[in-house]
Design a protein around this motif. Structure first.
Motif, PDB file in Angstrom:
ATOM      1  N   ARG A   1       0.384  48.866  -9.161  1.00 62.28           N
ATOM      2  CA  ARG A   1      -1.034  48.848  -8.763  1.00 62.28           C
ATOM      3  C   ARG A   1      -1.321  49.948  -7.750  1.00 62.28           C
ATOM      4  O   ARG A   1      -0.518  50.210  -6.862  1.00 62.28           O
ATOM      5  CB  ARG A   1      -1.368  47.485  -8.150  1.00 62.28           C
TER       6      ARG A   1
ATOM      7  N   ASN B   1     -14.052  39.194 -20.053  1.00 66.47           N
ATOM      8  CA  ASN B   1     -15.008  38.117 -19.821  1.00 66.47           C
ATOM      9  C   ASN B   1     -15.515  38.125 -18.385  1.00 66.47           C
ATOM     10  O   ASN B   1     -14.953  38.800 -17.535  1.00 66.47           O
ATOM     11  CB  ASN B   1     -14.328  36.782 -20.100  1.00 66.47           C
ATOM     12  N   VAL B   2     -16.548  37.343 -18.158  1.00 62.50           N
ATOM     13  CA  VAL B   2     -17.132  37.264 -16.806  1.00 62.50           C
ATOM     14  C   VAL B   2     -16.050  36.893 -15.780  1.00 62.50           C
ATOM     15  O   VAL B   2     -15.244  35.993 -16.018  1.00 62.50           O
ATOM     16  CB  VAL B   2     -18.238  36.179 -16.789  1.00 62.50           C
ATOM     17  N   GLY B   3     -16.029  37.620 -14.691  1.00 60.51           N
ATOM     18  CA  GLY B   3     -15.132  37.275 -13.583  1.00 60.51           C
ATOM     19  C   GLY B   3     -13.709  37.779 -13.711  1.00 60.51           C
ATOM     20  O   GLY B   3     -12.865  37.477 -12.877  1.00 60.51           O
ATOM     21  N   THR B   4     -13.425  38.574 -14.715  1.00 60.71           N
ATOM     22  CA  THR B   4     -12.038  39.034 -14.900  1.00 60.71           C
ATOM     23  C   THR B   4     -11.760  40.334 -14.147  1.00 60.71           C
ATOM     24  O   THR B   4     -10.612  40.740 -14.005  1.00 60.71           O
ATOM     25  CB  THR B   4     -11.730  39.264 -16.391  1.00 60.71           C
ATOM     26  N   GLY B   5     -12.819  41.031 -13.697  1.00 63.67           N
ATOM     27  CA  GLY B   5     -12.605  42.273 -12.952  1.00 63.67           C
ATOM     28  C   GLY B   5     -13.070  43.506 -13.698  1.00 63.67           C
ATOM     29  O   GLY B   5     -12.737  44.627 -13.331  1.00 63.67           O
TER      30      GLY B   5
ATOM     31  N   SER C   1     -16.138  44.795 -13.893  1.00 60.94           N
ATOM     32  CA  SER C   1     -17.016  45.650 -13.085  1.00 60.94           C
ATOM     33  C   SER C   1     -16.201  46.456 -12.088  1.00 60.94           C
ATOM     34  O   SER C   1     -16.431  47.650 -11.914  1.00 60.94           O
ATOM     35  CB  SER C   1     -18.035  44.825 -12.309  1.00 60.94           C
ATOM     36  N   TYR C   2     -15.227  45.820 -11.438  1.00 58.77           N
ATOM     37  CA  TYR C   2     -14.416  46.531 -10.449  1.00 58.77           C
ATOM     38  C   TYR C   2     -13.631  47.662 -11.109  1.00 58.77           C
ATOM     39  O   TYR C   2     -13.465  48.735 -10.537  1.00 58.77           O
ATOM     40  CB  TYR C   2     -13.469  45.555  -9.732  1.00 58.77           C
TER      41      TYR C   2
ATOM     42  N   ASP D   1     -24.003  44.583 -11.271  1.00 61.87           N
ATOM     43  CA  ASP D   1     -23.593  45.417 -10.125  1.00 61.87           C
ATOM     44  C   ASP D   1     -23.847  46.911 -10.321  1.00 61.87           C
ATOM     45  O   ASP D   1     -24.204  47.609  -9.380  1.00 61.87           O
ATOM     46  CB  ASP D   1     -22.112  45.195  -9.840  1.00 61.87           C
TER      47      ASP D   1
ATOM     48  N   GLU E   1     -22.093  46.501 -20.461  1.00 61.02           N
ATOM     49  CA  GLU E   1     -22.753  45.455 -21.255  1.00 61.02           C
ATOM     50  C   GLU E   1     -23.334  46.031 -22.557  1.00 61.02           C
ATOM     51  O   GLU E   1     -24.482  45.753 -22.923  1.00 61.02           O
ATOM     52  CB  GLU E   1     -23.838  44.741 -20.427  1.00 61.02           C
TER      53      GLU E   1
ATOM     54  N   GLY F   1      -8.374  41.013 -11.430  1.00 59.50           N
ATOM     55  CA  GLY F   1      -8.295  42.453 -11.669  1.00 59.50           C
ATOM     56  C   GLY F   1      -7.066  42.865 -12.453  1.00 59.50           C
ATOM     57  O   GLY F   1      -6.628  43.998 -12.343  1.00 59.50           O
TER      58      GLY F   1
ATOM     59  N   ALA G   1      -5.639  46.535 -12.040  1.00 63.38           N
ATOM     60  CA  ALA G   1      -6.592  47.615 -11.764  1.00 63.38           C
ATOM     61  C   ALA G   1      -6.475  48.018 -10.297  1.00 63.38           C
ATOM     62  O   ALA G   1      -6.013  47.223  -9.469  1.00 63.38           O
ATOM     63  CB  ALA G   1      -8.005  47.123 -12.062  1.00 63.38           C
ATOM     64  N   PRO G   2      -6.903  49.222  -9.958  1.00 62.97           N
ATOM     65  CA  PRO G   2      -6.854  49.638  -8.550  1.00 62.97           C
ATOM     66  C   PRO G   2      -7.468  48.569  -7.640  1.00 62.97           C
ATOM     67  O   PRO G   2      -8.483  47.957  -7.995  1.00 62.97           O
ATOM     68  CB  PRO G   2      -7.692  50.916  -8.541  1.00 62.97           C
ATOM     69  N   GLU G   3      -6.813  48.356  -6.517  1.00 62.71           N
ATOM     70  CA  GLU G   3      -7.232  47.234  -5.658  1.00 62.71           C
ATOM     71  C   GLU G   3      -8.326  47.620  -4.665  1.00 62.71           C
ATOM     72  O   GLU G   3      -8.199  48.588  -3.919  1.00 62.71           O
ATOM     73  CB  GLU G   3      -6.021  46.709  -4.886  1.00 62.71           C
ATOM     74  N   PHE G   4      -9.373  46.837  -4.681  1.00 65.92           N
ATOM     75  CA  PHE G   4     -10.465  47.006  -3.715  1.00 65.92           C
ATOM     76  C   PHE G   4     -10.194  46.057  -2.558  1.00 65.92           C
ATOM     77  O   PHE G   4      -9.986  44.870  -2.779  1.00 65.92           O
ATOM     78  CB  PHE G   4     -11.806  46.656  -4.371  1.00 65.92           C
TER      79      PHE G   4
END
Ligand SMILES: Nc1ncnc2c1ncn2[C@@H]1O[C@H](COP(=O)(O)OP(=O)(O)OP(=O)(O)O)[C@@H](O)[C@H]1O
Length: 454
Positions: free
Chosen positions: A188, A222-226, A228-229, A254, A319, A415, A431-434
């Motif tokens: 990561r 799916n929703v909430g899986t990361g 967007s991040y 977002d 989307e 993520g 995914a890269p960590e925010f």
């Protein structure tokens, strides 16, 4: 250092457990025996005096046995130090021995003294804990079990038992060396690690999106899986490379809020009409470049867009499925439907022709299906990401050529997902960590200013 897998390793954990308990018993018994000798010498008569230390020892050994058992089972899951690594090595050697033995990939002979193992494949393993990689040497020795190794069958078993991802396989003289990523979190990247360069966007350690080669990306989830991040991490990096970025977010989540940043002012669209129009604008820009490049090539010059100093353009379409759904239900012949039909046809052209011209698409969507993602676009998506565990249908749709078993990576962390660059192996990844407290708009402005500064 490589460790050889032996027949006896099938019971390695049990053997080491028994030896440790034996050692503990000896250490504890010595002072007790000395104490008894002392009691005898002093003529001590009370039986309880002899009995109590024995009971204490037995209790201590039982507690030690229980503690060791729990340590072996749970310590490694929560820690990363020399002890957890020792446990991992023990567990892995045992697993590998069991894999070989349960599949009968060894030979037994007998002589006057009884049975003995006459052939056991020479498998050697080595960990690199800092990179989270496992190297496995498998024999290419002409023996009858060799095909199981050379066909990749054994590698598949390793992937399953170790929850690991095969990275590369190399044939060397007499051996096949396979490298596995056994600990995806080690790969990561943090936001501060992201160092995009021309043509290269970082995704995880060792895997980049080389958009000139593996043009067009899809990020499903799916929703909430990361999802967007994941898209933010790509967008921020692309802003360091080019200012030619267009963002669509028909669900106004977002990404839509980015219209309020200086970096993306006038480049973010969320209404249906705006999106349909802007797809066409993007397409027209691409066709204009095509005409310019044709003109340059009239003189006999060869090359792709970057050879003529053109900059890449990126179309972020989050989307995408929702956009299709919103539009396919509009009445045929209506203005809205007409602009959609043009936009969809443009999208197909961009997906097909954009690579040579430096016009790329990044599609974000929840569940790609034959209806929501036309085949002509799907076939042109060369860097594919699924966030979270996909359903079998989505898995087949995004990774049609892979038979890899996809397993969840973490219950607690968000993520994670699966990634495929071109036709390489599907890899599990984070995914890269925010970091907590991160501000999207500030970060986007910072990434944009990095480009301007350079
Ligand atoms: N890369 C990441 N680093 C740190 N936290 C993350 C990461 N990805 C996801 N998360 C956490 O998971 C949550 C959900 O992620 P995200 O909003 O990206 O999901 P999503 O799939 O886009 O869902 P939605 O469609 O609801 O936005 C985030 O609020 C964040 O707390």
């Amino acid at each position: 250092m490589y460790r050889k897998i032996k027949y006896s390793d099938q019971e390695l954990a049990k053997t080491l457990y028994k030896r440790t308990l034996l050692f503990l018993s000896v250490i504890l018994f010595v002072p007790v025996v000395l104490f008894w000798v002392h009691l005898i010498e002093t003529g001590y008569q009370d039986k309880a005096g002899y009995f109590v230390p024995l009971v204490v020892i037995v209790l201590l050994i039982a507690a030690g046995a229980f503690y060791l058992f729990r340590l072996y089972k749970y310590y490694g899951l929560k820690h990363d130090n020399w002890l957890s690594r020792k446990f991992l090595l023990i567990e892995t050697r045992q697993l590998f021995a069991k894999l070989v033995i349960s599949r009968g990939m060894f030979d037994v002979s007998s002589d006057d003294k009884g049975e003995y193992i006459s052939y056991f494949p020479l498998i050697r393993i080595k960990f690199n804990y800092s990179t989270g990689q496992l190297f496995v040497e498998q024999p290419v020795d002409g023996e009858k079990y060799m095909d199981t190794f050379t066909s990749g069958e054994f590698n598949k078993l390793i992937e399953t038992v170790m929850l690991a991802d095969l990275q590369i396989t190399e044939f060397k003289k007499g051996v096949l060396v396979s490298t596995f990523a056994f600990d995806p979190i080690k790969f990561r990247l943090q936001l501060s690690d992201l160092m995009p360069t021309k043509g290269v966007v970082n995704i995880l350690k060792g895997i980049d999106w080389k958009y000139d080669k593996f043009y067009n990306m899809v990020v499903a989830g799916n929703v909430g899986t990361g999802k967007s991040y994941m898209l933010f991490s790509i967008l921020g990096q692309l802003l360091q490379i080019t200012k030619f970025i267009t963002v669509f977010d028909p669900k106004r989540s977002d990404l839509a809020s980015l219209k309020y940043t200086k970096a993306l002012e006038g480049k973010v669209f969320s209404t249906n009409l705006e999106i349909n129009e802007q797809v066409h604008v993007f397409y027209e820009e691409m066709m204009l470049r095509s005409a310019k490049m044709e003109k340059i090539k009239e003189s006999g010059k060869l090359g792709a867009y970057m050879d003529f100093n053109f900059k890449p353009h990126f179309l972020f379409f989050d989307e995408f499925g929702a956009w299709v759904e919103m539009n396919v239900n509009t009445a045929f012949g209506s203005d809205e439907r007409k602009t959609y039909d043009v936009a969809m046809s443009d999208m197909k052209q961009i997906a097909m022709l954009g690579r040579e011209l430096g016009f790329y698409i990044i599609i974000g969507m929840q569940r790609p299906s034959a209806d929501s993602l036309p085949m002509s676009i799907r076939n042109q998506l060369n860097f594919k990401v699924v966030m979270g565990l996909p359903t079998p249908e989505v898995g087949k749709m995004v990774f049609p050529d892979s038979d890899k078993l996809l397993r969840p990576l973490s219950q607690d962390l968000k993520g994670w997902g699966f990634v495929q660059s071109g036709s390489s192996q599907v890899r599990s990844f984070f995914a890269p960590e925010f970091t907590k407290g991160f501000n999207l708009h500030e970060w986007i402005e910072e990434m944009d200013s990095k480009r301007e500064a350079s």
